[in-house]
Design an enzyme around this catalytic site. Structure first.
Site, PDB file in Angstrom:
ATOM      1  CB  CYS A 115       9.969  15.439 -65.674  1.00  0.00           C
ATOM      2  SG  CYS A 115       9.459  16.235 -64.617  1.00  0.00           S
ATOM      3  CG  HIS A 255       9.253  11.496 -66.072  1.00  0.00           C
ATOM      4  ND1 HIS A 255      10.445  11.887 -65.045  1.00  0.00           N
ATOM      5  CD2 HIS A 255       8.725  12.463 -65.684  1.00  0.00           C
ATOM      6  CE1 HIS A 255       9.530  12.384 -63.812  1.00  0.00           C
ATOM      7  NE2 HIS A 255       8.376  13.005 -64.931  1.00  0.00           N
ATOM      8  CG  ASN A 285       7.665  12.888 -60.740  1.00  0.00           C
ATOM      9  OD1 ASN A 285       9.019  13.145 -61.611  1.00  0.00           O
ATOM     10  ND2 ASN A 285       7.346  13.695 -61.668  1.00  0.00           N
TER      11      ASN A 285
HETATM   12  N1  ACO Z   1      -4.630  11.236 -51.124  1.00  0.00           N
HETATM   13  C1  ACO Z   1      -6.879  11.128 -51.392  1.00  0.00           C
HETATM   14  N2  ACO Z   1      -7.362  12.105 -52.025  1.00  0.00           N
HETATM   15  C2  ACO Z   1      -7.022  12.881 -52.973  1.00  0.00           C
HETATM   16  C3  ACO Z   1      -5.374  12.683 -53.055  1.00  0.00           C
HETATM   17  C4  ACO Z   1      -4.030  12.032 -52.471  1.00  0.00           C
HETATM   18  N3  ACO Z   1      -3.297  12.367 -52.303  1.00  0.00           N
HETATM   19  N4  ACO Z   1      -5.298  13.391 -54.158  1.00  0.00           N
HETATM   20  C5  ACO Z   1      -6.207  14.121 -54.728  1.00  0.00           C
HETATM   21  N5  ACO Z   1      -7.460  13.161 -53.534  1.00  0.00           N
HETATM   22  C6  ACO Z   1      -8.440  13.096 -54.672  1.00  0.00           C
HETATM   23  C7  ACO Z   1      -9.204  14.768 -55.317  1.00  0.00           C
HETATM   24  O1  ACO Z   1      -8.938  15.908 -54.181  1.00  0.00           O
HETATM   25  C8  ACO Z   1     -10.330  13.990 -56.072  1.00  0.00           C
HETATM   26  O2  ACO Z   1     -11.083  14.484 -55.112  1.00  0.00           O
HETATM   27  P1  ACO Z   1     -12.634  14.664 -55.273  1.00  0.00           P
HETATM   28  O3  ACO Z   1     -13.138  13.961 -56.555  1.00  0.00           O
HETATM   29  O4  ACO Z   1     -13.646  14.733 -54.313  1.00  0.00           O
HETATM   30  O5  ACO Z   1     -12.468  15.873 -55.980  1.00  0.00           O
HETATM   31  C9  ACO Z   1     -10.382  12.707 -56.270  1.00  0.00           C
HETATM   32  O6  ACO Z   1      -9.212  12.115 -55.191  1.00  0.00           O
HETATM   33  C10 ACO Z   1      -9.991  12.608 -57.841  1.00  0.00           C
HETATM   34  O7  ACO Z   1      -8.611  13.150 -58.051  1.00  0.00           O
HETATM   35  P2  ACO Z   1      -8.243  13.510 -59.492  1.00  0.00           P
HETATM   36  O8  ACO Z   1      -7.445  14.397 -60.250  1.00  0.00           O
HETATM   37  O9  ACO Z   1      -9.603  13.024 -59.992  1.00  0.00           O
HETATM   38  O10 ACO Z   1      -7.435  11.713 -59.510  1.00  0.00           O
HETATM   39  P3  ACO Z   1      -6.728  11.722 -60.771  1.00  0.00           P
HETATM   40  O11 ACO Z   1      -7.070   9.986 -61.153  1.00  0.00           O
HETATM   41  O12 ACO Z   1      -6.906  11.779 -61.814  1.00  0.00           O
HETATM   42  O13 ACO Z   1      -5.336  11.448 -60.130  1.00  0.00           O
HETATM   43  C11 ACO Z   1      -2.775  12.118 -59.987  1.00  0.00           C
HETATM   44  C12 ACO Z   1      -4.844  12.129 -59.339  1.00  0.00           C
HETATM   45  C13 ACO Z   1      -2.310  10.535 -59.588  1.00  0.00           C
HETATM   46  C14 ACO Z   1      -2.424  13.456 -59.669  1.00  0.00           C
HETATM   47  C15 ACO Z   1      -2.549  11.934 -62.436  1.00  0.00           C
HETATM   48  O14 ACO Z   1      -4.012  12.444 -62.795  1.00  0.00           O
HETATM   49  C16 ACO Z   1      -1.435  11.862 -62.082  1.00  0.00           C
HETATM   50  O15 ACO Z   1      -0.615  11.134 -61.957  1.00  0.00           O
HETATM   51  N6  ACO Z   1      -1.185  13.136 -63.354  1.00  0.00           N
HETATM   52  C17 ACO Z   1      -0.073  13.357 -63.513  1.00  0.00           C
HETATM   53  C18 ACO Z   1       1.196  14.165 -62.830  1.00  0.00           C
HETATM   54  C19 ACO Z   1       2.202  13.850 -62.659  1.00  0.00           C
HETATM   55  O16 ACO Z   1       2.728  13.233 -63.490  1.00  0.00           O
HETATM   56  N7  ACO Z   1       3.388  15.297 -63.062  1.00  0.00           N
HETATM   57  C20 ACO Z   1       3.963  15.262 -62.691  1.00  0.00           C
HETATM   58  C21 ACO Z   1       5.044  15.358 -64.745  1.00  0.00           C
HETATM   59  S1  ACO Z   1       5.848  16.346 -64.837  1.00  0.00           S
HETATM   60  C22 ACO Z   1       6.770  16.637 -63.088  1.00  0.00           C
HETATM   61  O17 ACO Z   1       7.523  15.474 -63.227  1.00  0.00           O
HETATM   62  C23 ACO Z   1       7.416  18.108 -63.471  1.00  0.00           C
END
Ligand code: ACO
Length: 330
Positions: A115, A255, A285
């Site tokens: 990214c 980003h 993204n």
């Molecule tokens: N829909 C519903 N529930 C979901 C989903 C979804 N799409 N995805 C995850 N959950 C659930 C999980 O399973 C978890 O359930 P559990 O507690 O029963 O296990 C719950 O939601 C909470 O999940 P978390 O991972 O704690 O959620 P968080 O608030 O951390 O958000 C997220 C997750 C959005 C992925 C966040 O961590 C994030 O944005 N991280 C950065 C990701 C990123 O930017 N990636 C790419 C960057 S690099 C590149 O672009 C290549």
């Protein structure tokens, strides 16, 4: 020693027509529009048509960038594509773009900084022009992430979209263009974000495919933690090198991964969130394309004018990060 001023002379972007909304995902996996919106800010994203690959997205964005720079492909000395989703594992997407744009003999290569790719690509191009190697370089950040996400994995599939952004990088009026550049990487965190199989370490087998290791795997919380320190670190360093304060910045183009990451970064850069251009709600993204698409949209909307100080800032798999502070050229 006097350095040439180098900057972006023309910019263009392209997103595929097909819109995938959060509601479309509700029909495929156990998720909800409410969860996706509140956790990420994303409402919809674009997916490439079955007959479109990354080089096709590059071509559309490049045509617009060349037009905006008042140049043709014959003016370009090098084609550099930043992507982690090339059309083929072997053969640079840049070579396919060369063919499709009708360029002859132009050197071509791909760069993979995930990214952060657009920012890495602009930096490499800027250095080559400053060093007198080339005059005009076409830099494209482009991804077809819809082909590498696991549509059964709700942790990742809702986050990504497809698109491309292209820039013509050239020598510019003195004092304009790139004023401060900072790149970084943290290779030690090598298990946070990757496609585990399909490379030389673990070629794909029936077993890896059955285990869905041919798709993106991500530790979302770890990426989040990395991003909220990497984005401000890169931006603050680039501002320092440029001799610019956050008060002087007209806009920041981050980003477009997650609105909560951008909000946290804004606080650490000491810049109001209003200065951050955000379009992740519509495109998700798009990895190496996201910063350029945001810049292209802002230009289209007349939000940027010659002389404006702006910062581009990104992070991605690797883990990589980087920022460029620039004085807008046109
Ligand atoms: N829909 C519903 N529930 C979901 C989903 C979804 N799409 N995805 C995850 N959950 C659930 C999980 O399973 C978890 O359930 P559990 O507690 O029963 O296990 C719950 O939601 C909470 O999940 P978390 O991972 O704690 O959620 P968080 O608030 O951390 O958000 C997220 C997750 C959005 C992925 C966040 O961590 C994030 O944005 N991280 C950065 C990701 C990123 O930017 N990636 C790419 C960057 S690099 C590149 O672009 C290549």
């Amino acid at each position: 020693m006097d350095f040439k001023s180098v900057g972006i002379k023309g910019l263009g972007y392209y997103v595929p027509e097909k819109v995938m909304t959060n509601f479309d995902f509700e029909k495929l996996i156990d998720t909800s529009d409410e969860w996706i919106r509140t956790r990420t800010g994303i409402e919809e994203r674009r997916f490439a048509a079955p007959d479109q690959a990354t080089s096709d997205l590059c071509v559309e964005a490049s045509k617009k960038a060349l037009e905006n720079a008042n140049m043709t492909i014959d003016d370009i000395d090098l084609i550099l594509i930043a992507t982690c989703t090339p059309d083929y594992p072997v053969q640079a997407a840049a070579c396919l773009v060369q063919k499709k744009l009708g360029a002859k003999q132009t050197p071509c290569f791909d760069l993979n900084a995930a990214c952060s790719g657009f920012i890495y690509g602009l930096t490499v191009a800027g250095g080559m022009i400053r060093g007198g190697v080339y005059k005009n370089i076409l830099v494209v950040g482009a991804e077809t992430l819809s082909r590498i996400i696991d549509m059964e994995d709700r942790n990742t599939c809702v986050l990504f979209g497809d698109g491309a952004a292209a820039a013509v990088v050239s020598e510019v009026e003195e004092g304009y263009g790139f004023l401060g550049v900072y790149l970084g990487a943290e290779g030690e965190d090598d298990d946070i974000l990757k496609i585990p199989a399909g490379g030389t370490k673990k070629p794909n087998t029936v077993e890896t495919i059955e285990n869905r290791e041919n798709f993106v795997h991500m530790k979302g919380k770890d990426v989040f933690k990395f991003a909220v320190h990497a984005l401000p670190r890169a931006t603050n360093k680039a501002m320092k090198i440029a001799g610019v304060t956050s008060d002087e910045l007209k806009m920041v183009f981050p980003h477009q991964a997650n609105i909560r990451i951008i909000e946290a970064a804004a606080k650490r850069i000491h810049a109001p969130i209003e200065k951050f251009y955000v379009n992740l709600q519509r495109f998700g993204n798009t990895s190496s394309a996201s910063v350029g698409i945001a810049l292209g949209e802002a230009l289209e909307k007349g939000k940027l004018k010659k002389g404006d100080l702006i910062a581009l800032t990104g992070f991605g798999a690797g883990l990589t990060y980087g920022s460029i502070v620039m004085k807008w050229v046109y």
